[in-house]
Scaffold this active site. Sequence first.
Site, PDB file in Angstrom:
ATOM      1  N   LYS A 185      -5.487  -1.919  -7.295  1.00  0.00           N
ATOM      2  CA  LYS A 185      -5.361  -2.710  -6.059  1.00  0.00           C
ATOM      3  C   LYS A 185      -6.649  -3.496  -5.770  1.00  0.00           C
ATOM      4  O   LYS A 185      -7.637  -3.347  -6.481  1.00  0.00           O
ATOM      5  CB  LYS A 185      -4.957  -1.801  -4.903  1.00  0.00           C
ATOM      6  CG  LYS A 185      -3.624  -1.066  -5.148  1.00  0.00           C
ATOM      7  CD  LYS A 185      -2.408  -1.980  -5.002  1.00  0.00           C
ATOM      8  CE  LYS A 185      -1.163  -1.511  -5.734  1.00  0.00           C
ATOM      9  NZ  LYS A 185      -0.461  -0.369  -5.169  1.00  0.00           N
TER      10      LYS A 185
HETATM   11  C1  LIG Z   1       0.781   0.565  -5.188  1.00  0.00           C
HETATM   12  C2  LIG Z   1       1.882   0.429  -4.237  1.00  0.00           C
HETATM   13  C3  LIG Z   1       2.262   1.473  -3.378  1.00  0.00           C
HETATM   14  C4  LIG Z   1       1.736   2.865  -3.504  1.00  0.00           C
HETATM   15  O1  LIG Z   1       0.373   2.977  -3.384  1.00  0.00           O
HETATM   16  P1  LIG Z   1      -0.315   4.358  -3.783  1.00  0.00           P
HETATM   17  O2  LIG Z   1      -1.674   4.265  -3.127  1.00  0.00           O
HETATM   18  O3  LIG Z   1      -0.389   4.397  -5.277  1.00  0.00           O
HETATM   19  O4  LIG Z   1       0.504   5.459  -3.223  1.00  0.00           O
HETATM   20  C5  LIG Z   1       3.222   1.225  -2.413  1.00  0.00           C
HETATM   21  N1  LIG Z   1       3.810   0.027  -2.317  1.00  0.00           N
HETATM   22  C6  LIG Z   1       3.500  -0.987  -3.135  1.00  0.00           C
HETATM   23  C7  LIG Z   1       4.193  -2.305  -2.941  1.00  0.00           C
HETATM   24  C8  LIG Z   1       2.556  -0.813  -4.136  1.00  0.00           C
HETATM   25  O5  LIG Z   1       2.292  -1.820  -4.987  1.00  0.00           O
END
Ligand SMILES: *Cc1c(COP(=O)(O)O)cnc(C)c1O
Length: 383
Positions: A185
């Site tokens: 991210k």
């Molecule tokens: C990465 C992601 C999540 C989950 O995030 P985590 O921190 O890995 O639990 C939820 N929604 C979207 C759209 C994502 O890309």
Amino acid sequence: MTDFLPFALPDVGDEEIAEVIDSIRSGWLTTGPKTKRFELAFAEFMGGNNESIAVNSATAGLHIALEAAQITAGDEVITTPYTFTATAEVVRYLGADPVFVDIDPGTFNIDAAGIERAVTPRTKAIIPVHFAGLACDMDAIIGIARRHGLRIIEDAAHALPTTYRGRMIGSMNTDAAVFSFYATKTITTGEGGMIVTGQKQLADRCRIMRLHGISRDAFDRYTSTKPAWYYEVIAPGFKYNMTDVAAALGIEQLKKARRFQKIREQMAAAYDEAFRDLPILLPPHAPEGDMHAWHLYVIRLADHAPVNRDRFIEKMYEKGIGCSVHFIPLHIHPYWRDRYKLKPFDYPHAYHAYERAVSLPLYTRMTADDQNRVIAAVRALLA
Ligand SMILES: *Cc1c(COP(=O)(O)O)cnc(C)c1O
């Protein structure tokens, strides 16, 4: 043959490393002073009007934000099929049912008009996902929620930093927004997430539920009269707290978030410029004056492109370049498909986008040479 260029890589510098070592030396490995600092810095970043609650993933954050918004068994929650499964699985954790609404093919984001049509007497909430870091049509979504008395929990996993009509996602008039700090991210703590909310009650419930249902209020109330070992359990909560080691990464990553966004934006512009004449649909931009987080750069291959999507990704891989697909829409995954008896063309825009979509490498550690390598490879396949 040059080195393999991965699809994504975290950008962690000496500052993060020093902060993590400081945590380890301090003896505070789990939730402690750095988690608090990270929460305060995050709230400040969001404009200072909302509270931030750190958790160990965005999935955890979405789960307890929905719980705090009183979503329960039998409720319906409207969301997009064009997302990661976490967005909808948390609805199932609570025994509620996600109801999918197709995307706007221009933006990849949930189509607001479709939300209005999907509302039933069982509908309790909407989970908009700001795909790739481009804000959803929040005025329309907030309007629908007001008219039908629905809660809004934003999946802001891609949306740091993103603005909508000049306001930061995380400071909108919704019940909560949840950010992800997963390794790919826009900023990362390895694993981690943040719930941001302007509602004190919701914030308090999330703080209790992220750590075993232990009431801090009860604790604080009694600390003057009871010894420090005393606490009260008021619900069967979860083990969703962030560690100080993770928060140490987050504190330093957050300081870089704006710089990272600028770099991503410039890289997206360079891709746009290089691909303008190719048989592809370029990703949508934020409206003038607004910020796109550019978590992802997703192109769609035109039907007359010389290679199809699967072949394109194979060929890129042969050239040593990693690509990905965001997303395999939920309604074609076995669990969601079978549980809700869904067919690919129930959500034609999501399905159509999926069949043509390719996410190209876009991250701050890529050099200009790396990006030129990607551009040359794409042009060789499509020009
Ligand atoms: C990465 C992601 C999540 C989950 O995030 P985590 O921190 O890995 O639990 C939820 N929604 C979207 C759209 C994502 O890309």
